[in-house]
Scaffold this active site. Structure first.
Site, PDB file in Angstrom:
ATOM      1  N   HIS A  38     -19.736 -29.404  27.122  1.00 20.98           N
ATOM      2  CA  HIS A  38     -21.138 -29.280  26.698  1.00 20.98           C
ATOM      3  C   HIS A  38     -21.647 -27.857  26.906  1.00 20.98           C
ATOM      4  CE1 HIS A  38     -25.404 -30.672  26.313  1.00 20.98           C
ATOM      5  NE2 HIS A  38     -25.605 -29.620  27.096  1.00 20.98           N
ATOM      6  N   GLU A  39     -21.490 -27.339  28.108  1.00 19.83           N
ATOM      7  CA  GLU A  39     -22.014 -26.005  28.388  1.00 19.83           C
ATOM      8  C   GLU A  39     -21.309 -24.942  27.562  1.00 19.83           C
ATOM      9  OE1 GLU A  39     -24.748 -25.542  29.822  1.00 19.83           O
ATOM     10  OE2 GLU A  39     -24.960 -27.590  30.563  1.00 19.83           O
TER      11      GLU A  39
ATOM     12  N   HIS B 236     -22.995 -24.432  24.301  1.00 18.51           N
ATOM     13  CA  HIS B 236     -24.078 -23.438  24.363  1.00 18.51           C
ATOM     14  C   HIS B 236     -23.498 -22.025  24.298  1.00 18.51           C
ATOM     15  CE1 HIS B 236     -27.448 -26.082  25.120  1.00 18.51           C
ATOM     16  NE2 HIS B 236     -26.922 -26.593  26.218  1.00 18.51           N
TER      17      HIS B 236
ATOM     18  N   HIS C  25     -22.675 -21.042  20.864  1.00 19.20           N
ATOM     19  CA  HIS C  25     -23.901 -20.747  20.119  1.00 19.20           C
ATOM     20  C   HIS C  25     -24.313 -19.287  20.343  1.00 19.20           C
ATOM     21  CE1 HIS C  25     -28.028 -22.713  18.850  1.00 19.20           C
ATOM     22  NE2 HIS C  25     -27.592 -21.830  17.975  1.00 19.20           N
TER      23      HIS C  25
END
Length: 675
Positions: free
Chosen positions: A464-465, A468, A471
């Site tokens: 998940h991290e 980011h 992104h």
């Protein structure tokens, strides 16, 4: 200070801050100089005699504050990852000064008049789409910061912003102290019965590090339910651990939360909004309080129905053990027991197959190569901000350098809880900067020579991290204001949630899920049972999340002038009103340690996770069913969404990938809410 490393651009690759040279005493003069420099730059723009243009006003505004951004990126990282009394003192001081500084910029009437003039003429300026977006976003930021308010209202706004800045610092420091004070100290190893050898060793190492040599310490993680609750066989120890978690900071931060909610409501009223939530969502993809409320109300009844069914199974298992007063401290333990009995799946049995280094390199990095063509090289010659921090250089498939990724995985007393991504250098074309991003987790650091074995949840958090991080790494934007993850709050979690899918993608999992000693792959039957068991407990998890979300919503839909006297009573009433008052299922966060809301910018925005999950679940179905090879799908997702930052409306980027409006059906199916 001629030796202050902040006063010149970093000479290191990608502008990585020179951490080996930075000392705490450098922050104050650099922050003061950065604010003064930006105000001088702002004054020059506002005083220009020639008419306002896109270049001499909007682009000029983008060019201001270089020194301030450079030092803030490092200081905010230091305050979050390795704080100390001096840094805490500076943090409290500069939260106030920075709030005043932002007001000085956005409430400058001469400056706003120039921005407003460009905005009024934007349609006839022949601007490209990104430049037009920049004008619109700057204008919106000024208006939402109070540029159009009357003098008296602006004066009150400055006071409110100062009070909120001080309260934010107070809340964060209270929570840091409460986390430390709430750590559960155990005298005897027998009290840890049921825990793995690795967990017991980690508790002993933690005790030694905290000055409790010969004892065992369970430090508190950021959320209510602590991982050890699933293993501890001693009910009294479980009760004490949950009480330490759920009651922390209530006496100190309950009043602070109430005060902050009241201040935010008054500020929203200055802008003509009935609540802080209305003010916030007006600038998000949701658009209105009604839209968010409709989604949450739709989810609550089926989630509660599922949770009640799951609770009945857990209570039955507890009664078989003679437990007739089932409580929230029993929930994780019996959830694990039922999972083992009904699905023959022991969560602890998965850990030996999830060794951190292998999950990182052969899972997270491998998936990034599979989907986007990236490769990673560890740069041991570059120094991170803490001895635990590792630095990786990231390359495109053709070998072109993309940026730096820093990884800081381990908990420490000086680090805030939770997991997050942020940036030390934000990509942008205006200053020709490539990204330097970092991930933080709070894994328990083992003794030297011991492996770091992850839970299934921790594996998912790692993916998940890194979503980011991607992104930020993929940002390909000209202007800093629009770059990277600076998208609406209820959209920013979407790319990271999509990246979780690769943790369970068969080709990826087969590459990383191997026994840390034998190298054997995770057995196929265990994979199948894991898939079957994944839906189990979804009702409980959804209720816990929704309870926290609706606490956020309750605080931030309060009208101006309403002050909560008792935070605990307010929470109880809010959950009862929302239909979520399940005593055995506590909220994922209670108000006193809900730092998302009262420190980190998610006020009236915690719904973002479920809102983004609508897009995430829909996009996962697109990846699986669009008929393209994974690499080609990855390029579409990168080109149309990940690289765009805030240069296009968020939902327009989603439609460019999927080809239609979002569909809630995949989310409802994933969470078992279709009945």
């Amino acid at each position: 200070m001629t030796d202050n490393p902040f006063f010149a651009p970093s000479p290191l690759p990608y502008g990585l801050p020179p951490f080996a040279e930075i000392r705490a005493e450098h922050y104050r003069p650099a922050l003061e100089a950065g604010m003064a420099e930006q105000l001088t730059e702002i004054a020059r723009i506002a005083a220009k005699p020639e008419p306002a243009t896109f270049e001499n006003t909007v682009v000029a505004l983008e060019r201001t504050g270089v020194l301030l951004r450079r030092v803030l990126a490092v200081f905010e990282n230091h305050a979050a990852t390795d704080t100390n009394p001096l840094v805490q003192e500076l943090d409290a001081e500069f939260k106030l000064k920075l709030a005043a500084h932002r007001d000085a910029v956005h409430l400058d009437r001469a400056l706003f008049a120039r921005v407003d003039a460009v905005h009024a003429e934007r349609a006839g300026l022949d601007l490209d789409a990104e430049s037009l977006r920049l004008v619109e976003r700057h204008h919106s930021r000024f208006v939402r910061a109070g540029a159009q308010l009357a003098e008296d209202d602006q004066r009150r706004l400055r006071e409110l912003n100062a009070e909120l800045a001080a309260a934010t610092a107070e809340f964060g420091q209270n929570l840091h102290a409460a986390n430390a004070a709430g750590a559960l100290v155990l005298e005897h190893v027998e009290e840890l019965a049921g825990c793995s050898e690795e967990a017991i060793a980690a508790a002993a190492d933690n005790a030694w590090a905290l000055g409790y040599e010969g004892k065992y310490v369970l430090s508190l993680l950021n959320f209510t339910e602590q991982p050890a609750l699933a293993q501890l066989t001693n009910r009294e120890v479980r009760r004490r651990l949950l009480a330490a978690s759920a009651d922390r900071a209530l006496a100190t931060n309950g009043p602070v939360a109430a005060r902050m909610a009241a201040l935010r409501a008054e500020r929203a009223a200055l802008f003509g909004h009935p609540s802080h939530a209305a003010y916030v969502v007006a600038d998000e993809t949701a658009g209105s309080v009604a839209a968010v409320t409709e989604l949450l109300e739709r989810l609550v009844p089926p989630a509660v129905a599922n949770a009640e069914q799951e609770l009945a199974r857990l209570r039955a298992a507890a009664e078989a053990d003679g437990v007739t007063d089932f409580g929230p401290h029993d929930l994780p333990f019996y959830a694990e027991r039922v999972r083992l009995a009904e699905y023959d799946l022991d969560s602890a049995a998965l850990r030996p197959y999830y060794e951190l280094e292998r999950v990182l390199r052969d899972g997270v990095f491998h998936a990034a190569g599979l989907v986007y063509g990236l490769t990673f090289t560890e740069r041991t010659d570059l120094v991170g901000y803490h001895p635990d921090t590792r630095v990786f250089e990231v390359f495109e498939q053709d070998g072109r350098p993309l940026g730096l990724f820093l990884a800081d995985f381990f908990a420490r007393p000086s680090k805030r809880g939770g997991a997050w991504m942020s940036e030390l250098v934000m990509q942008n074309g205006l200053f020709d900067q490539q990204p330097v991003v970092y991930n933080n987790l709070n894994l328990t650091k083992p003794a030297p020579g011991r492996p770091v074995l992850l839970s299934d949840d921790e594996v998912r958090t790692l993916f998940h991290e890194f979503g980011h991080a991607l992104h930020g790494l993929f940002s390909a934007v000209r202007y800093p204001l629009l770059a990277s993850t600076q998208v609406p709050r209820d959209f920013v979690e979407f790319p990271s949630q999509v990246n979780e899918m690769w943790a369970n993608w068969p080709e990826v999992r087969a590459n990383y899920a191997r026994h840390h000693e034998s190298g054997d792959p995770l057995p196929a039957e265990l994979v199948d049972r894991l898939a079957e068991a994944r839906q189990f407990g979804e009702g409980l998890r959804t209720v816990s999340y929704l309870a926290a979300t609706l606490l956020d919503w309750a605080w931030h839909t309060l009208p101006a002038g309403e002050l909560v006297e008792d935070a605990a009573a307010f929470e109880a009433e809010a959950l009862e009103r929302a239909g979520l008052a399940l005593p055995a299922v506590p909220p994922r966060y209670r108000s006193a340690y809900f730092s998302h809301l009262f420190v980190h910018g998610y006020s009236a925005g915690y719904y973002a996770y479920i809102w983004s999950e609508v897009l995430d679940a829909d996009t996962v179905e697109w990846f699986r069913g669009n008929g393209r090879p994974i690499r080609e799908s990855g390029e579409v997702f990168r080109r149309e969404l990940l690289c765009r930052g805030n240069t296009v409306p968020a939902l327009a980027a989603f439609r460019a990938v999927v080809g239609r409006e979002p569909d809630t059906a995949p989310l409802l199916a994933r969470r078992g809410l279709t009945g």
